[in-house]
Motif scaffolding. Structure first.
Motif, PDB file in Angstrom:
ATOM      1  N   ALA A  76       0.840  -1.203   0.000  1.00 29.48           N
ATOM      2  CA  ALA A  76       0.000   0.000   0.000  1.00 29.48           C
ATOM      3  C   ALA A  76       0.875   1.253   0.000  1.00 29.48           C
ATOM      4  CB  ALA A  76      -0.936  -0.010   1.206  1.00 29.48           C
ATOM      5  N   MET A  77       1.969   1.213   0.752  1.00 26.99           N
ATOM      6  CA  MET A  77       2.889   2.359   0.774  1.00 26.99           C
ATOM      7  C   MET A  77       3.561   2.532  -0.585  1.00 26.99           C
ATOM      8  SD  MET A  77       4.699   1.744   4.470  1.00 26.99           S
ATOM      9  CE  MET A  77       3.730   1.709   6.002  1.00 26.99           C
ATOM     10  N   PHE A  78       3.992   1.416  -1.185  1.00 28.94           N
ATOM     11  CA  PHE A  78       4.587   1.485  -2.515  1.00 28.94           C
ATOM     12  C   PHE A  78       3.595   2.064  -3.521  1.00 28.94           C
ATOM     13  CE2 PHE A  78       3.933  -1.189  -6.353  1.00 28.94           C
ATOM     14  CZ  PHE A  78       4.861  -0.589  -7.200  1.00 28.94           C
ATOM     15  N   GLU A  79       2.352   1.590  -3.471  1.00 26.62           N
ATOM     16  CA  GLU A  79       1.345   2.036  -4.434  1.00 26.62           C
ATOM     17  C   GLU A  79       0.989   3.499  -4.214  1.00 26.62           C
ATOM     18  OE1 GLU A  79      -0.264  -2.548  -4.580  1.00 26.62           O
ATOM     19  OE2 GLU A  79      -1.060  -1.100  -3.149  1.00 26.62           O
ATOM     20  N   LEU A  80       0.988   3.934  -2.957  1.00 28.51           N
ATOM     21  CA  LEU A  80       0.759   5.357  -2.687  1.00 28.51           C
ATOM     22  C   LEU A  80       1.915   6.176  -3.268  1.00 28.51           C
ATOM     23  CD1 LEU A  80      -0.740   7.705  -1.398  1.00 28.51           C
ATOM     24  CD2 LEU A  80       0.343   7.123   0.793  1.00 28.51           C
ATOM     25  N   GLY A  81       3.146   5.662  -3.096  1.00 29.64           N
ATOM     26  CA  GLY A  81       4.287   6.350  -3.681  1.00 29.64           C
ATOM     27  C   GLY A  81       4.165   6.459  -5.194  1.00 29.64           C
ATOM     28  N   MET A  82       3.709   5.394  -5.863  1.00 30.68           N
ATOM     29  CA  MET A  82       3.538   5.438  -7.308  1.00 30.68           C
ATOM     30  C   MET A  82       2.456   6.437  -7.709  1.00 30.68           C
ATOM     31  SD  MET A  82       5.783   3.519  -8.747  1.00 30.68           S
ATOM     32  CE  MET A  82       5.136   3.835 -10.385  1.00 30.68           C
ATOM     33  N   ALA A  83       1.390   6.510  -6.926  1.00 28.64           N
ATOM     34  CA  ALA A  83       0.332   7.476  -7.235  1.00 28.64           C
ATOM     35  C   ALA A  83       0.898   8.895  -7.228  1.00 28.64           C
ATOM     36  CB  ALA A  83      -0.805   7.345  -6.225  1.00 28.64           C
ATOM     37  N   TYR A  84       1.733   9.201  -6.217  1.00 27.97           N
ATOM     38  CA  TYR A  84       2.339  10.537  -6.164  1.00 27.97           C
ATOM     39  C   TYR A  84       3.300  10.757  -7.325  1.00 27.97           C
ATOM     40  CZ  TYR A  84       0.408  11.806  -1.603  1.00 27.97           C
ATOM     41  OH  TYR A  84      -0.446  12.148  -0.580  1.00 27.97           O
ATOM     42  N   ASP A 142       8.747  14.193  -4.623  1.00 27.00           N
ATOM     43  CA  ASP A 142       9.203  14.234  -3.235  1.00 27.00           C
ATOM     44  C   ASP A 142       8.296  13.394  -2.332  1.00 27.00           C
ATOM     45  OD1 ASP A 142      11.278  15.868  -3.961  1.00 27.00           O
ATOM     46  OD2 ASP A 142      10.261  17.737  -3.401  1.00 27.00           O
ATOM     47  N   SER A 143       6.964  13.582  -2.454  1.00 30.33           N
ATOM     48  CA  SER A 143       6.031  12.800  -1.630  1.00 30.33           C
ATOM     49  C   SER A 143       6.123  11.318  -1.975  1.00 30.33           C
ATOM     50  CB  SER A 143       4.599  13.292  -1.831  1.00 30.33           C
ATOM     51  OG  SER A 143       4.461  14.628  -1.386  1.00 30.33           O
ATOM     52  N   GLY A 144       6.274  11.047  -3.268  1.00 29.61           N
ATOM     53  CA  GLY A 144       6.367   9.659  -3.679  1.00 29.61           C
ATOM     54  C   GLY A 144       7.560   8.967  -3.048  1.00 29.61           C
ATOM     55  N   GLU A 145       8.716   9.620  -3.075  1.00 29.51           N
ATOM     56  CA  GLU A 145       9.909   8.974  -2.546  1.00 29.51           C
ATOM     57  C   GLU A 145       9.885   8.866  -1.023  1.00 29.51           C
ATOM     58  OE1 GLU A 145      13.706   9.261  -4.379  1.00 29.51           O
ATOM     59  OE2 GLU A 145      12.943  10.631  -5.919  1.00 29.51           O
ATOM     60  N   LEU A 202      11.886  -0.907  -5.245  1.00 32.47           N
ATOM     61  CA  LEU A 202      13.010  -0.636  -6.133  1.00 32.47           C
ATOM     62  C   LEU A 202      12.534  -0.248  -7.530  1.00 32.47           C
ATOM     63  CD1 LEU A 202      15.452  -3.519  -5.135  1.00 32.47           C
ATOM     64  CD2 LEU A 202      15.528  -1.120  -4.422  1.00 32.47           C
ATOM     65  N   TYR A 203      11.452  -0.869  -7.985  1.00 32.78           N
ATOM     66  CA  TYR A 203      10.876  -0.456  -9.277  1.00 32.78           C
ATOM     67  C   TYR A 203      10.455   1.009  -9.217  1.00 32.78           C
ATOM     68  CZ  TYR A 203       7.045   0.504 -12.495  1.00 32.78           C
ATOM     69  OH  TYR A 203       6.209   1.113 -13.400  1.00 32.78           O
ATOM     70  N   ALA A 204       9.790   1.395  -8.125  1.00 35.76           N
ATOM     71  CA  ALA A 204       9.348   2.783  -7.984  1.00 35.76           C
ATOM     72  C   ALA A 204      10.543   3.731  -7.960  1.00 35.76           C
ATOM     73  CB  ALA A 204       8.520   2.937  -6.714  1.00 35.76           C
ATOM     74  N   LEU A 205      11.619   3.335  -7.270  1.00 33.21           N
ATOM     75  CA  LEU A 205      12.810   4.183  -7.222  1.00 33.21           C
ATOM     76  C   LEU A 205      13.472   4.274  -8.586  1.00 33.21           C
ATOM     77  CD1 LEU A 205      14.301   3.094  -3.791  1.00 33.21           C
ATOM     78  CD2 LEU A 205      13.401   5.353  -4.377  1.00 33.21           C
ATOM     79  N   ALA A 233       9.947  -3.807 -14.216  1.00 32.87           N
ATOM     80  CA  ALA A 233      11.316  -3.300 -14.163  1.00 32.87           C
ATOM     81  C   ALA A 233      12.025  -3.475 -15.500  1.00 32.87           C
ATOM     82  CB  ALA A 233      12.081  -4.011 -13.056  1.00 32.87           C
ATOM     83  N   MET A 234      11.713  -4.558 -16.215  1.00 31.42           N
ATOM     84  CA  MET A 234      12.365  -4.788 -17.497  1.00 31.42           C
ATOM     85  C   MET A 234      12.004  -3.702 -18.501  1.00 31.42           C
ATOM     86  SD  MET A 234      12.474  -8.301 -19.748  1.00 31.42           S
ATOM     87  CE  MET A 234      13.089  -9.200 -18.334  1.00 31.42           C
TER      88      MET A 234
END
Length: 723
Positions: free
Chosen positions: A535-543, A550-553, A576-579, A615-616
């Motif tokens: 959920a945190m990862f997906e929230l980061g992707m939404a941002y 900044d909010s995403g990371e 890591l994909y999000a980063l 990621a690919m």
């Protein structure tokens, strides 16, 4: 920025053919005939009665063909005997081939697509109970995949077009020209020496051994069962007792083929020579499907005449008598019973009135396996948990089948199917997971806690397949039920997965609101697991999709922090994909590539195709960056990713946001390559199988390039460059 495209297919793997645990005796003529058939025919079925050695012959022949280089993509066994539901046949074959089916499409369609350009041998072992479905699968596969050949074993012909039959007779009872022992005698001596060290064929026992093998008609299973008695009886005593048993036990079976009567009589005789406890355990072990470990035996089979502390010795006795096969692997010792012996044990289990009780205990044990797996999924043993669950997969299927077929057990079917979310999702079995959940939900409409969980798990898996038409109603029902029943945990998960639906539906602002709400609920509940990290990862992707890097990371860094604290790697890989996405957006190509490669490597451990392919596609885009970019390599990676998406579901879930890097890469490649280069590189990428594609993505053969990362540490996720 173009270069000549190169594609390395994986070497000539042997597939997953099991190693021999006992010596292989005789069958030279049959092996030669099988080799000739495999070189010319596309479908060969080895036929014969139970216990005659069809499986050993087929596997031996398949291994020889693979070593000879007939099948560059290997020889792969698929055990069909444990599959009872014809609808799961395609899933079982995909699993056996190491192909992950995460789509909502029929598994046969996925199988045909995945094997269309492969050159391999598929060994379907034990098809007699699913002859019709196996014939349909084989026919469709052979028509669509010209490089695939099938070797089946069955007590009867499949009846498929182009089938070539290889009937298997019992072992020879007379020595071959040139002397030496007859094959049946050689088998008896070999197995006898295993249970009675020092046993050998001598002038004193040669006639008795030959007589025994003749009475057993040279049937390998019958010979092995007889050899297992030598710790208590001499060969002469075996002959005397066997003669008595034949007269007694064949009297009422005159309509059966002679060899069937011989085998049944030999099994019955071996059964009678077992102690009361050994017979009881033999019957109880018939509830297992596939292989099982001692811990499962101790739980399922103890009680009612067998104490738990007696089971180790009893299992050892059944191994010594050839009733059980012992298999040793990297995850410990496991045991297996041949289908013929399982059928016999099942008869006595039913006759003793214990079948229902044992099937329930079997289900309860594997419900425990699933429950403990869900707990351990959030922690440093995720990869081990995934493998342990994979090994239990045939028995988990049997447990689900029992729960769905037994009145009053439907709720536990919901619990089991829902609890296995981590395996369905994390190891790429979305199609099969939805099969079980759909059946369970249809049978149990009551608004229970188990149904609520099954609904959000179904919604989650449908989202990952890009099937919003099914996901949204399931999640809304879960949310309504949670509000009505005050089920705060189900509410949190329903809201969370509704956020996922909004995210892939290209509504990142609404998705962020729902993720924030779900995380509030999780925090209030004290819930912390891989779902919460996702959920945190997906929230980061939404941002990130909203342009608020900044909010995403901030949220992605929170995932990394918690994952490293708990040794969690699955959700960590998605972070890591999000980063990688964020660093690419910021123009930091080297860091983005390191993050994306580590994401691919970790997800490959779990066979999570979704994490790999996301990621690919980022790595493909990164190949187009800078003066040293390689547009051809970018397009090869896109072709490899496209092949993987076919086994995942709708590419990028049908989402414009997730599809952004892919479209950007495609446009850059189109602008910089000729039409021929553009299409040929993509085509060549599509020839890579999963392992070869991952190796390519990790840096031309799997070696990390500049910015690459070290391998995993035992517990904590691998380090990555600081953001």
């Amino acid at each position: 920025m173009s270069s000549e495209p190169t594609v390395e297919r994986s070497g000539a793997p042997a597939g997953r053919l099991p190693a021999d645990v006992t010596s292989f005796i005789g069958r030279r003529a049959e092996l030669a005939a099988l080799a000739g058939l495999l070189a010319s025919a596309r479908l060969v079925t080895v036929t014969g009665p139970g216990g005659v050695g069809k499986s050993r012959l087929a596997l031996r022949g398949a291994a020889a063909a693979a070593r000879a280089g007939l099948f560059p993509d290997g020889a792969w066994p698929a055990e069909i005997g444990a599959v009872r539901d014809p609808l799961l046949l395609g899933h079982a074959v995909l699993n056996a081939l190491g192909l992950t089916d995460a789509t909502a499409r029929p598994p046969l369609e996925v199988l045909v697509e995945q094997l269309a350009d492969r050159r391999l041998l598929l060994v379907l072992d034990g098809c007699e109970h699913l002859v019709g479905p196996c014939a349909e699968l084989v026919d469709a596969l052979l028509r669509a995949a010209p490089g695939v050949r099938v070797l089946a074993t069955s007590r009867q012909a499949l009846g498929a077009t182009g089938e070539h039959l290889l009937p298997v007779a019992p072992l020879a009872l007379e020595p071959a020209a040139g002397g030496g022992a007859a094959d049946a005698v050689a088998l008896f001596v070999d197995r006898a020496a295993a249970v009675l060290p020092g046993f050998e064929l001598t002038e004193a026992n040669r006639a008795e051994v030959a007589l025994l093998c003749r009475r057993l008609d040279g049937i390998p299973l019958a010979v092995e069962l007889a050899a297992g008695r030598l710790r208590a009886l001499s060969v002469a005593q075996l002959n005397l007792r066997l003669d008595d048993r034949f007269r007694l036990l064949t009297g009422g079976a005159r309509t059966a083929p002679e060899r069937h009567r011989t085998l049944r009589t030999t099994i019955g005789w071996s059964h009678e020579l077992c102690s009361m406890q050994e017979r009881l355990l033999w019957a109880r072990l018939s509830v297992f499907a596939g292989a099982f470990d001692l811990e499962a035996v101790e739980y399922v089979c103890a009680g009612g005449g067998i104490e738990a502390e007696e089971l180790l010795e009893l299992v050892a006795e059944l191994v010594g008598k050839s009733v059980l096969l012992r298999e040793e692997g990297p995850h410990g010792v496991r045991f297996r019973m041949l289908d013929t012996l399982r059928e016999y044990g099942g008869y006595w289990l039913r006759a003793g009135g214990e079948q229902h009780r044992l099937l329930r205990r079997h289900r309860d044990w594997y419900l425990g396996v699933a429950t403990w797996g869900e707990v351990e999924w959030f922690g440093p043993r995720q990869a081990e948990t995934a493998e342990r669950t994979r090994l239990a997969h045939p028995n988990l299927r049997a447990a689900l089948e029992f729960s769905l077929g037994e009145p009053g057990e439907e709720q536990l079917a919901l619990v089991l199917a829902g609890t296995l979310w981590f395996y369905w999702v994390g190891s790429g079995h979305l199609g099969e997971g939805r099969h079980w959940l759909d059946r369970a939900l249809a049978l149990a409409p009551e608004p229970t806690e188990a149904r609520a969980k099954a609904l959000w798990v179904t919604g989650y898996m449908a989202i990952l397949q890009g099937d919003l038409a099914r996901a949204r109603p399931a999640l809304e029902e879960c949310r309504r039920q949670a509000l009505t029943t005050s089920d705060d945990r189900a509410l949190a998960y329903a809201v969370h997965r509704q956020g996922c639906a909004a995210l892939i539906g290209d509504a990142p602002e609404r998705a962020a609101e729902l993720f924030e709400e779900a995380l509030w609920h999780y925090n209030a509940l004290g819930e912390l697991n891989s779902n919460v990290l996702m959920a945190m990862f997906e929230l980061g992707m939404a941002y990130l999709f909203l342009g608020d890097g900044d909010s995403g990371e901030v949220w992605i860094d929170r995932v990394r922090e918690l994952a490293e604290e708990h040794g969690e790697q699955w959700a960590y890989a998605y972070a890591l994909y999000a980063l990688a996405y964020a660093r690419w957006s910021a123009g930091e190509v080297r860091r983005a590539r390191a993050y994306a490669r580590e994401c691919v490597r970790l997800n490959h451990l779990f066979r999570d195709l979704l994490g790999i392919v996301l990621a690919m596609d980022v790595l493909a885009l990164l190949e187009t960056e800078g003066p040293d970019g390689d547009l051809v390599e970018a397009r090869v990676l896109q072709g490899a990713a496209h092949r993987i998406w076919q086994a995942v579901g709708k590419p990028f879930f049908g989402s414009r946001s997730f599809n952004g890097p892919h479209l950007e890469c495609e446009q850059r490649a189109r602008d910089g390559l000729t039409d021929q280069e553009f299409h040929e590189a993509f085509r060549l990428g599509g020839l890579l199988d999963l392992d070869a594609a991952v190796s390519r993505a990790l840096g031309r053969g799997g070696r990390p390039g500049p910015g690459g990362l070290p391998g995993p540490r035992p517990v904590r996720p691998s380090p990555v460059p600081a953001g």
